[in-house]
Design a protein around this motif. Structure first.
Motif, PDB file in Angstrom:
ATOM      1  N   THR A   1     -34.251  26.080  -4.331  1.00 49.01           N
ATOM      2  CA  THR A   1     -35.693  26.109  -4.606  1.00 49.01           C
ATOM      3  C   THR A   1     -35.965  27.018  -5.802  1.00 49.01           C
ATOM      4  O   THR A   1     -35.065  27.719  -6.291  1.00 49.01           O
ATOM      5  N   ASP A   2     -37.215  27.028  -6.244  1.00 49.88           N
ATOM      6  CA  ASP A   2     -37.598  27.951  -7.325  1.00 49.88           C
ATOM      7  C   ASP A   2     -37.364  29.397  -6.890  1.00 49.88           C
ATOM      8  O   ASP A   2     -36.919  30.224  -7.684  1.00 49.88           O
ATOM      9  N   LYS A   3     -37.651  29.694  -5.632  1.00 49.40           N
ATOM     10  CA  LYS A   3     -37.415  31.054  -5.121  1.00 49.40           C
ATOM     11  C   LYS A   3     -35.918  31.394  -5.165  1.00 49.40           C
ATOM     12  O   LYS A   3     -35.543  32.527  -5.466  1.00 49.40           O
ATOM     13  N   GLY A   4     -35.070  30.414  -4.894  1.00 53.94           N
ATOM     14  CA  GLY A   4     -33.626  30.619  -4.985  1.00 53.94           C
ATOM     15  C   GLY A   4     -33.190  30.915  -6.404  1.00 53.94           C
ATOM     16  O   GLY A   4     -32.370  31.800  -6.651  1.00 53.94           O
ATOM     17  N   ARG A   5     -33.761  30.180  -7.360  1.00 55.57           N
ATOM     18  CA  ARG A   5     -33.463  30.431  -8.781  1.00 55.57           C
ATOM     19  C   ARG A   5     -33.931  31.831  -9.184  1.00 55.57           C
ATOM     20  O   ARG A   5     -33.232  32.547  -9.905  1.00 55.57           O
ATOM     21  N   GLU A   6     -35.116  32.222  -8.737  1.00 52.86           N
ATOM     22  CA  GLU A   6     -35.625  33.563  -9.028  1.00 52.86           C
ATOM     23  C   GLU A   6     -34.697  34.623  -8.451  1.00 52.86           C
ATOM     24  O   GLU A   6     -34.471  35.673  -9.072  1.00 52.86           O
ATOM     25  N   THR A   7     -34.166  34.356  -7.269  1.00 50.64           N
ATOM     26  CA  THR A   7     -33.254  35.298  -6.610  1.00 50.64           C
ATOM     27  C   THR A   7     -31.994  35.500  -7.444  1.00 50.64           C
ATOM     28  O   THR A   7     -31.526  36.628  -7.609  1.00 50.64           O
ATOM     29  N   ILE A   8     -31.450  34.418  -8.000  1.00 50.49           N
ATOM     30  CA  ILE A   8     -30.264  34.534  -8.859  1.00 50.49           C
ATOM     31  C   ILE A   8     -30.592  35.371 -10.092  1.00 50.49           C
ATOM     32  O   ILE A   8     -29.828  36.257 -10.475  1.00 50.49           O
ATOM     33  N   ASN A   9     -31.723  35.094 -10.720  1.00 52.38           N
ATOM     34  CA  ASN A   9     -32.103  35.859 -11.913  1.00 52.38           C
ATOM     35  C   ASN A   9     -32.333  37.331 -11.604  1.00 52.38           C
ATOM     36  O   ASN A   9     -31.936  38.207 -12.373  1.00 52.38           O
ATOM     37  N   LYS A  10     -32.948  37.608 -10.458  1.00 52.96           N
ATOM     38  CA  LYS A  10     -33.180  38.994 -10.045  1.00 52.96           C
ATOM     39  C   LYS A  10     -31.840  39.693  -9.778  1.00 52.96           C
ATOM     40  O   LYS A  10     -31.645  40.852 -10.168  1.00 52.96           O
ATOM     41  N   GLU A  11     -30.912  38.993  -9.138  1.00 49.61           N
ATOM     42  CA  GLU A  11     -29.593  39.563  -8.860  1.00 49.61           C
ATOM     43  C   GLU A  11     -28.864  39.874 -10.164  1.00 49.61           C
ATOM     44  O   GLU A  11     -28.240  40.932 -10.293  1.00 49.61           O
ATOM     45  N   LEU A  12     -28.949  38.975 -11.128  1.00 51.24           N
ATOM     46  CA  LEU A  12     -28.317  39.204 -12.427  1.00 51.24           C
ATOM     47  C   LEU A  12     -28.906  40.441 -13.100  1.00 51.24           C
ATOM     48  O   LEU A  12     -28.174  41.292 -13.605  1.00 51.24           O
ATOM     49  N   LYS A  13     -30.213  40.568 -13.076  1.00 47.96           N
ATOM     50  CA  LYS A  13     -30.875  41.740 -13.677  1.00 47.96           C
ATOM     51  C   LYS A  13     -30.430  43.028 -12.980  1.00 47.96           C
ATOM     52  O   LYS A  13     -30.125  44.029 -13.633  1.00 47.96           O
TER      53      LYS A  13
END
Length: 108
Positions: free
Chosen positions: A76-88
């Motif tokens: 989901t979009d929330k899952g994609r956001e989670t990956i980006n947040k983890e990378l940051k």
């Protein structure tokens, strides 16, 4: 403080970035992209997938009911956001580690 995602959660999300998959294929792909570091037992991906569904990180994208039930999961979009947040978060941690190592290097 935010709850940190497990490595398994992140690997599942990374796998589902490629395309929707069924649980068994997710398990095999997680083992492959983690180069064997993360191994998913046959029963464990479904408990993890259920929790990820509840958190809104993934969704069911297709179900078939010919002879048996096969569920495909997608990110989901929330899952994609989670990956980006983890990378940051990892980038920040890496910066802090390097900075601390530099300081310690000069103190020796």
């Amino acid at each position: 403080m935010s709850k940190r995602n497990t490595d398994l959660t992140i690997y599942i999300l990374l796998v589902l970035l490629q395309k929707p998959m069924k649980g068994y294929d997710i398990s095999k792909e997680v083992t492959r992209i983690s180069e064997g570091e993360v191994k998913v037992l046959n029963a464990s991906p479904y408990a993890k997938l259920k929790k990820m569904l509840e958190r809104g990180l993934i969704e069911i994208t297709a179900e078939t009911n010919e002879n048996r039930k096969v569920i495909y999961y997608g990110i989901t979009d929330k899952g994609r956001e989670t990956i980006n947040k983890e990378l940051k978060n990892l980038e920040i941690l890496t910066f802090r580690i390097k900075k601390t190592l530099e300081v310690c290097k000069y103190e020796e």
